[in-house]
Design an enzyme around this catalytic site. Structure first.
Site, PDB file in Angstrom:
ATOM      1  N   TYR A 199     -31.919  -6.072 -14.368  1.00 57.12           N
ATOM      2  CA  TYR A 199     -31.013  -5.077 -14.310  1.00 57.12           C
ATOM      3  C   TYR A 199     -30.727  -4.624 -12.850  1.00 57.12           C
ATOM      4  O   TYR A 199     -29.708  -4.792 -12.246  1.00 57.12           O
ATOM      5  CB  TYR A 199     -31.134  -4.101 -15.114  1.00 57.12           C
ATOM      6  CG  TYR A 199     -30.204  -3.018 -15.273  1.00 57.12           C
ATOM      7  CD1 TYR A 199     -29.102  -2.934 -15.648  1.00 57.12           C
ATOM      8  CD2 TYR A 199     -30.613  -1.503 -14.702  1.00 57.12           C
ATOM      9  CE1 TYR A 199     -27.917  -1.816 -15.450  1.00 57.12           C
ATOM     10  CE2 TYR A 199     -29.857  -0.304 -14.753  1.00 57.12           C
ATOM     11  CZ  TYR A 199     -28.421  -0.621 -15.101  1.00 57.12           C
ATOM     12  OH  TYR A 199     -27.526   0.396 -15.010  1.00 57.12           O
ATOM     13  N   LYS A 220     -27.480  -5.124 -10.152  1.00 57.13           N
ATOM     14  CA  LYS A 220     -26.848  -4.078  -9.793  1.00 57.13           C
ATOM     15  C   LYS A 220     -26.757  -4.202  -8.375  1.00 57.13           C
ATOM     16  O   LYS A 220     -25.646  -4.139  -7.490  1.00 57.13           O
ATOM     17  CB  LYS A 220     -27.378  -2.981 -10.150  1.00 57.13           C
ATOM     18  CG  LYS A 220     -26.791  -2.636 -11.676  1.00 57.13           C
ATOM     19  CD  LYS A 220     -25.475  -2.503 -11.822  1.00 57.13           C
ATOM     20  CE  LYS A 220     -25.286  -1.983 -13.314  1.00 57.13           C
ATOM     21  NZ  LYS A 220     -23.867  -1.673 -13.488  1.00 57.13           N
ATOM     22  N   ASP A 223     -13.695  -9.745 -23.782  1.00 56.41           N
ATOM     23  CA  ASP A 223     -15.138  -9.678 -23.038  1.00 56.41           C
ATOM     24  C   ASP A 223     -15.287 -10.154 -21.765  1.00 56.41           C
ATOM     25  O   ASP A 223     -14.429 -11.047 -21.342  1.00 56.41           O
ATOM     26  CB  ASP A 223     -15.953 -10.695 -23.924  1.00 56.41           C
ATOM     27  CG  ASP A 223     -17.410 -10.971 -23.548  1.00 56.41           C
ATOM     28  OD1 ASP A 223     -17.613 -10.799 -22.384  1.00 56.41           O
ATOM     29  OD2 ASP A 223     -18.091 -10.942 -24.571  1.00 56.41           O
TER      30      ASP A 223
END
Ligand SMILES: NC(=O)c1ccc[n+]([C@@H]2O[C@H](COP(=O)([O-])OP(=O)(O)OC[C@H]3O[C@@H](n4cnc5c(N)ncnc54)[C@H](OP(=O)(O)O)[C@@H]3O)[C@@H](O)[C@H]2O)c1
Length: 271
Positions: A168, A172, A59
């Site tokens: 999101y 980014k 992970d």
């Protein structure tokens, strides 16, 4: 033998990177995943006989697990690594359909989701790249590629009112800057770092969408169409991955690609 570490290799674009890159038996492919048995089963079923694929468990939020993956990678490759593909991401379903002001009606949920995006997509990727950097420096190709999104580009956000997926997109955009910082530091040692958006790709992100959410997704696709009248809907993972590989294969420090944030076309045309 060219070597590749690909995170998020369990499904979607990550699995497709594994599929395409492992088709050349000269390549060594190392996929990092959270669920090793399930991915190994998929590899055995869909990519049978490809002994150049190695699946490691990590992970990316688990620093020690990534450390162990780095050590295992060095054993597999003999010490170096040519390409690190930071593909794994938290692609939030929570914030995919609504603007930031609507999500703020539940401030705690908004905060938790933005922090989750930031933890996985930014902080964990920074640790990932730092941890693999000694191997990259010992490699030949010396390329670090982060999967980004055109949703993080301010010009289309402003021009086409791309108001959904805020957490999101913010994560980014932050990662794009992190990649710029990595490049600024490591360029002199011959490491090319860049962010590449694969375009809009069908990887099942709308499979849990309610009818109401599908209407909202339709609104977003209308904006995509306004941005790019030739947009025909999401591409297949096969086509997108082919494009992204072609962009990083052509990229070089001398050619000015270092630290850049580009699309699957290698420019700022996102769709
Ligand atoms: N699809 C698109 O239209 C599109 C557009 C622009 C950019 N991108 C970018 O392209 C990349 C791949 O997208 P995708 O559509 O293939 O995504 P996806 O189908 O949602 O797959 C995400 C991958 O990341 C892994 N992952 C998530 N959290 C992780 C963690 N904490 N540690 C390790 N692995 C983790 C997932 O593993 P599990 O299987 O264990 O959950 C899965 O393999 C992402 O960076 C995405 O932001 C995609």
């Amino acid at each position: 033998m060219p070597s590749y570490v690909i995170t998020g290799a369990s499904r979607g674009l990550g699995f497709e990177f594994v599929r395409q890159l492992s088709s050349d038996s000269n390549n060594i492919i190392i996929g990092l995943v959270r669920d090793k048995p399930t991915t190994e089963k998929a590899v055995a079923e869909e990519l049978a006989g490809r002994s150049n694929i190695h699946i490691l468990q990590a992970d990316i939020t688990d620093y020690e697990a990534v450390k162990s993956a780095v050590a295992q990678t060095a054993k597999i490759t003999g010490g170096g690594l040519d390409h690190l593909i930071a593909n794994a991401a938290y692609v939030s379903e929570y914030d995919a359909y609504d603007p930031i002001g609507v999500l703020s009606e539940d401030p705690q949920a908004l905060e938790e989701d933005v922090l989750k995006s930031f933890q996985i997509n930014v902080v964990s990727n920074i640790h990932l790249i730092n941890q693999f950097m000694p191997l990259i420096l010992a490699g030949n190709a010396r390329k670090v590629i982060a999967l980004s999104t055109g949703m993080a580009d301010l010009d289309p956000i402003n021009q086409y009112e791309l108001d959904t997926a805020p957490g999101y997109a913010i994560s980014k955009a932050a990662m794009n800057v992190a990649i710029g910082k990595f490049h600024a530091q490591y360029k002199k040692q011959g490491v090319l770092c860049m962010s590449i958006c694969p375009g809009a790709v069908e990887t099942g992100h709308f499979k849990n969408a309610t009818p109401e959410q599908m209407v909202k997704a339709g609104g977003m696709f209308q904006k995509f169409l306004a941005y790019s009248p030739q947009f025909k809907g999401p591409a297949t993972p096969e086509a997108a991955v082919k494009d992204v590989i072609s962009v990083w294969e052509k990229a070089s420090i001398d050619g000015g690609s270092g630290g850049s944030y580009v699309s699957h076309y290698g420019n700022k045309q996102w769709l």
